[in-house]
Structure formats: structure tokens, C-alpha cells
Design a protein around this motif. Structure first.
Motif, PDB file in Angstrom:
ATOM      1  N   LYS A 201     131.454 106.512  54.386  1.00  0.00           N
ATOM      2  CA  LYS A 201     130.963 105.929  55.642  1.00  0.00           C
ATOM      3  C   LYS A 201     129.650 106.566  56.055  1.00  0.00           C
ATOM      4  CE  LYS A 201     132.289 104.695  60.322  1.00  0.00           C
ATOM      5  NZ  LYS A 201     133.244 104.860  61.433  1.00  0.00           N
ATOM      6  N   ASN A 202     128.678 105.703  56.358  1.00  0.00           N
ATOM      7  CA  ASN A 202     127.423 106.158  56.946  1.00  0.00           C
ATOM      8  C   ASN A 202     127.463 105.810  58.436  1.00  0.00           C
ATOM      9  OD1 ASN A 202     124.650 106.282  57.875  1.00  0.00           O
ATOM     10  ND2 ASN A 202     124.046 106.355  55.736  1.00  0.00           N
ATOM     11  N   ARG A 206     127.034  99.773  58.748  1.00  0.00           N
ATOM     12  CA  ARG A 206     127.864  99.359  57.617  1.00  0.00           C
ATOM     13  C   ARG A 206     127.007  98.985  56.412  1.00  0.00           C
ATOM     14  NH1 ARG A 206     132.456  95.311  60.174  1.00  0.00           N
ATOM     15  NH2 ARG A 206     133.563  96.871  61.412  1.00  0.00           N
ATOM     16  N   MET A 207     125.844  98.417  56.700  1.00  0.00           N
ATOM     17  CA  MET A 207     124.949  98.004  55.610  1.00  0.00           C
ATOM     18  C   MET A 207     124.502  99.223  54.804  1.00  0.00           C
ATOM     19  SD  MET A 207     121.388  95.871  55.765  1.00  0.00           S
ATOM     20  CE  MET A 207     120.399  97.191  56.411  1.00  0.00           C
ATOM     21  N   GLY A 217     125.302 113.428  58.439  1.00  0.00           N
ATOM     22  CA  GLY A 217     126.531 112.957  59.069  1.00  0.00           C
ATOM     23  C   GLY A 217     127.327 111.975  58.217  1.00  0.00           C
ATOM     24  N   THR A 218     126.799 111.599  57.056  1.00  0.00           N
ATOM     25  CA  THR A 218     127.494 110.640  56.176  1.00  0.00           C
ATOM     26  C   THR A 218     128.723 111.296  55.538  1.00  0.00           C
ATOM     27  OG1 THR A 218     125.382 109.576  55.670  1.00  0.00           O
ATOM     28  CG2 THR A 218     127.201 109.101  54.187  1.00  0.00           C
ATOM     29  N   ILE A 219     129.817 110.512  55.454  1.00  0.00           N
ATOM     30  CA  ILE A 219     131.024 110.989  54.774  1.00  0.00           C
ATOM     31  C   ILE A 219     130.967 110.514  53.321  1.00  0.00           C
ATOM     32  CG2 ILE A 219     133.557 110.962  54.737  1.00  0.00           C
ATOM     33  CD1 ILE A 219     132.574 112.179  57.307  1.00  0.00           C
ATOM     34  N   VAL A 220     130.984 111.477  52.381  1.00  0.00           N
ATOM     35  CA  VAL A 220     130.954 111.144  50.952  1.00  0.00           C
ATOM     36  C   VAL A 220     132.233 111.644  50.284  1.00  0.00           C
ATOM     37  CG1 VAL A 220     128.442 111.103  50.712  1.00  0.00           C
ATOM     38  CG2 VAL A 220     129.662 113.248  50.391  1.00  0.00           C
ATOM     39  N   GLU A 221     132.623 110.968  49.212  1.00  0.00           N
ATOM     40  CA  GLU A 221     133.790 111.412  48.441  1.00  0.00           C
ATOM     41  C   GLU A 221     133.296 112.185  47.231  1.00  0.00           C
ATOM     42  OE1 GLU A 221     138.005 109.647  46.673  1.00  0.00           O
ATOM     43  OE2 GLU A 221     136.404 108.263  47.225  1.00  0.00           O
TER      44      GLU A 221
END
Length: 260
Positions: A201-202, A206-207, A217-221
Motif C-alpha cells: 500500500k502506498n 491507489r494508482m 510511508g509505503t508498506i512493502v512486502e
């Protein structure tokens, strides 16, 4: 631009009304009274449906509160001494309360269901489209202005195939593509260089999430198989989420904190 984003665009350009947040606070405060009034008046089959939904909400809320209390609990049992003889290899073990030994898998599922994370950076500054993209003119006379060059760091999968330059709307420069991140484990206080699996999620849009753009602040896996983390059942945890804490386009690398 989609039809429904004009309000969001105006807010990014000119900001909010001076009393916007005060109005929101008052509206939220009124909601409880309005809902109570509606619940008192509603009748028949509709009342049954509403009450059922309300009951489900209360159950979920109680579960979340209980889980939160259990997570924060770190009390140890008062050692009253063993009833029977204890083997030497068990004597050093601390009798931790069951509240602390909650399954990591269940925690993860609850977090995903709730959709909310206790993240290191809860709020980030919103970015305008001008900061995020640069217009690239195309065509024989450079009259076409529908292409955009992404100015921020991005992630693309291993099987990513770029479109033909003529039809590519969003251009992700090779110099700003990242495959690894420096992830810090908050409990171990150690940093690991881990491979990125995807962008979860950024917070900007959503784009940007679908394009794989990575901003602060972006959630990365990330791939945590190298760390040797396992579930209580003994299965290896292949991936965990982490939040980006820096601006990768300025620093030249991605720094993140693991969400545990």
C-alpha cells in the motif's frame, strides 16, 4: 482524470477549508447520537437486520480490544515454586503468562482483517502529481502530452515486461527501480538487506500502489526466509510487511522498519 477525483485534486492544490477538521470532528461526534436515534425508531424486519449488524460490530470490537490488551501484556506469573521436582534444563525457563504467547499467525490475520497497522510513520505529507510525474511529450511534432515519467522510486516484479515505447503511458526509469530494501527489525535492533516481494500500500494513492511506486510511508512486502522466522506450527515465514521510513529517490536506497 477520473470524474470523482476533482475534490481530491482541489485539496492537493489549494488545501482544506480553514474549518474543515473542526467540521469533521463535530460530524463524527454527532454520528453517535444520530445512530442512537435511528436505532430507537427502526422497526420490524429492518430492525432485526440492523441489530444483527450492530451485534457483529460489538463482537469484533471486543475481540480487537482483548487482542490489543493481550499484546501489550508482559506480566509474568509470580513464582510460587514448583509443586513437583523440575529437571535442570527447565529451571532457567521463565513462566510467562499465556497472554504473551499469542500465535503470530493469528496476530497477522487479525491485522490483515482490520486493515490497520501500528506503523512507525502514521501520517505522511501528501504529494502532488507534479512532484510524482513529469510530462513527456510524444509524437512527430511533440504535441502529445499523455505520457508520464515517474520521478519516484518504483518496484517491478522479475517477470515484468515493458510495453512498446510507443504505447507506454507510465515510464519507470531503470535507475529508480529497486529490488532490495534495508529492513530494520525493531526488537532485534538489527538491519538486514532483504528482497522486495511487492508493494502492499502506498498512502498517497491507489494508482501509485498499482504502479509499484515507493515513497515515504509505503508498506512493502519483503522476503524474510533468510531471517529464519517460523510460526508456532514450525512453518517458515516467507514474507512480512515493512514500512519505508526514508525518501528513496533522494537517498539512493530503501530503508524500512519491519512490522512485527
Amino acid at each position: 482524470m477520473p470524474q470523482n477525483e476533482h475534490i481530491e485534486l482541489a485539496r492537493k492544490r489549494y488545501g482544506y477549508r480553514l474549518d474543515h477538521f473542526e467540521r469533521e470532528r463535530k460530524r463524527e461526534a454527532r454520528m453517535a447520537h444520530k445512530r442512537s436515534e435511528f436505532l430507537q425508531k427502526v422497526k420490524g424486519a429492518r430492525a432485526k437486520r440492523v441489530q444483527k449488524a450492530r451485534y457483529q460490530e460489538k463482537v469484533e470490537m471486543k475481540k480487537k480490544i482483548k487482542a490489543h490488551e493481550e499484546k501489550q501484556s508482559s506480566e509474568t506469573k509470580v513464582d510460587k515454586g514448583p509443586k513437583h521436582a523440575v529437571p535442570a534444563f527447565l529451571m532457567d525457563r521463565e513462566n510467562v503468562d499465556r497472554a504473551k504467547i499469542l500465535s503470530n499467525t493469528l496476530k497477522q490475520k487479525r491485522k490483515e482483517k482490520a486493515g490497520k497497522w501500528d506503523v512507525p510513520i502514521p501520517k505522511v505529507k501528501s504529494l502532488t502529481e507534479d512532484e510524482m510525474f513529469r510530462v513527456v511529450k510524444s509524437g512527430k511534432r511533440k504535441s502529445g502530452q499523455w505520457k508520464r515519467l515517474i520521478n519516484k522510486a518504483s518496484f517491478v516484479g522479475e517477470n515484468f515486461t515493458r510495453k512498446a515505447p510507443k504505447y507506454e503511458r507510465f515510464i519507470r526509469p531503470m535507475a529508480l527501480r529497486y529490488k532490495k530494501a534495508h529492513v530494520t527489525h525493531p526488537e532485534l535492533k538489527t538491519t538486514f538487506c532483504l528482497a522486495i516481494i511487492g508493494v502492499k500500500k502506498n498512502p498517497q494513492s491507489r494508482m501509485f500502489t498499482s504502479l509499484g511506486i515507493i515513497t515515504k510511508g509505503t508498506i512493502v512486502e519483503v522476503n524474510t526466509s533468510e531471517l529464519g522466522l517460523v510460526t508456532p506450527g514450525g512453518k517458515i515465514i516467507w514474507g512480512k510487511y515493512a514500512q519505508v521510513t526514508n525518501s528513496p529517490e533522494n537517498d539512493g536506497c530503501i530503508n524500512a522498519v519491519l512490522l512485527v
